[in-house]
Design a protein around this motif. Sequence first.
Motif, mmCIF file in Angstrom:
data_model
loop_
_atom_site.group_PDB
_atom_site.id
_atom_site.type_symbol
_atom_site.label_atom_id
_atom_site.label_comp_id
_atom_site.label_asym_id
_atom_site.label_seq_id
_atom_site.Cartn_x
_atom_site.Cartn_y
_atom_site.Cartn_z
ATOM 1 N N LYS A 84 -4.597 -64.729 -6.205
ATOM 2 C CA LYS A 84 -4.750 -63.558 -5.341
ATOM 3 C C LYS A 84 -4.471 -64.015 -3.922
ATOM 4 C CE LYS A 84 -7.653 -60.858 -8.259
ATOM 5 N NZ LYS A 84 -8.626 -59.800 -8.281
ATOM 6 N N LYS A 108 -10.490 -52.851 3.048
ATOM 7 C CA LYS A 108 -9.735 -52.608 1.823
ATOM 8 C C LYS A 108 -9.747 -51.106 1.563
ATOM 9 C CE LYS A 108 -10.281 -55.593 -1.526
ATOM 10 N NZ LYS A 108 -10.687 -56.316 -2.766
ATOM 11 N N SER A 109 -8.576 -50.543 1.315
ATOM 12 C CA SER A 109 -8.456 -49.102 1.118
ATOM 13 C C SER A 109 -8.376 -48.757 -0.366
ATOM 14 C CB SER A 109 -7.199 -48.592 1.828
ATOM 15 O OG SER A 109 -7.021 -47.218 1.562
ATOM 16 N N ALA A 110 -8.985 -47.656 -0.719
ATOM 17 C CA ALA A 110 -8.876 -47.151 -2.088
ATOM 18 C C ALA A 110 -7.551 -46.403 -2.274
ATOM 19 C CB ALA A 110 -10.049 -46.231 -2.400
ATOM 20 N N ALA A 112 -3.446 -45.759 -2.092
ATOM 21 C CA ALA A 112 -2.201 -46.513 -2.244
ATOM 22 C C ALA A 112 -1.564 -46.634 -0.869
ATOM 23 C CB ALA A 112 -1.257 -45.793 -3.201
ATOM 24 N N TYR A 113 -0.789 -47.683 -0.667
ATOM 25 C CA TYR A 113 -0.145 -47.949 0.618
ATOM 26 C C TYR A 113 0.637 -46.736 1.118
ATOM 27 C CZ TYR A 113 2.926 -50.224 4.024
ATOM 28 O OH TYR A 113 3.611 -50.561 5.157
ATOM 29 N N ILE A 132 -7.372 -60.014 -1.874
ATOM 30 C CA ILE A 132 -6.767 -58.833 -2.493
ATOM 31 C C ILE A 132 -5.706 -59.252 -3.505
ATOM 32 C CG2 ILE A 132 -7.205 -57.318 -0.529
ATOM 33 C CD1 ILE A 132 -4.266 -57.679 0.286
ATOM 34 N N GLU A 136 -2.722 -53.933 -3.714
ATOM 35 C CA GLU A 136 -3.892 -53.483 -2.963
ATOM 36 C C GLU A 136 -3.539 -53.340 -1.482
ATOM 37 O OE1 GLU A 136 -8.001 -54.507 -4.659
ATOM 38 O OE2 GLU A 136 -6.854 -56.395 -4.775
ATOM 39 N N THR A 137 -4.127 -52.324 -0.863
ATOM 40 C CA THR A 137 -3.835 -51.986 0.523
ATOM 41 C C THR A 137 -5.010 -52.352 1.421
ATOM 42 O OG1 THR A 137 -2.472 -50.136 -0.227
ATOM 43 C CG2 THR A 137 -3.207 -50.074 2.066
ATOM 44 N N VAL A 158 0.248 -54.261 2.366
ATOM 45 C CA VAL A 158 0.106 -54.282 0.915
ATOM 46 C C VAL A 158 0.786 -55.546 0.400
ATOM 47 C CG1 VAL A 158 2.224 -52.927 0.496
ATOM 48 C CG2 VAL A 158 0.404 -52.941 -1.226
#
Length: 191
Positions: A84, A108-110, A112-113, A132, A136-137, A158
């Motif tokens: 990772k 960290k965002s839930a 999508a980019y 990440i 993952e964004t 991302v």
Amino acid sequence: MNRIPALATCLVVLLAACGDSNNLLGAASFENSTRTFSVYALTGTSSALPAAYNFTTELLARPQLLSNGGVNFDVAFDITSDNKVKLLPVRAVVPLPPAGAASVGMLKSASAYSALERAPDRGYIVDSTLVIGIGETVVLQLPASGCIYGEPYYAKLVVDSIIVAQRRIVIGSLVNRNCGFRALTVGIPKN
């Protein structure tokens, strides 16, 4: 003359100006655009290879302490034992550079980019590492020394891919270099 209504009116105007409309900040002058770049893991790679990124200048670098006591990056990258990506903000790599280093916040965002259109106004973890995986964004709140009121810049990134054999990471990013503007979409931001 009654000063209380006049003061209340001034307070309302000031609060409105500090909101999302950016009345105190003026119009955006930098266009947001996407960029894809490769960086190499901080560990296990040649010191000649870039392992960090300066979001303000959008330049790749090998993390280093400069002769003026400053640093040349905002975030460094490494690869963990389970393949990772470990994001290391500047203060996690160089805690107390002589000239100081501004804090970097990450979230960290839930989303999508491509779906993430606006940076959140809270929830950032400051000066701590973040791990990440591919796809993952992350949203970044970055220092902006050129901003009059100390507003940050915002960015998103991302992980597109990890080439483990080369210890190379392919990153997609978008940086909004307009002071205090949180829009994370391509073009001149409106807010």
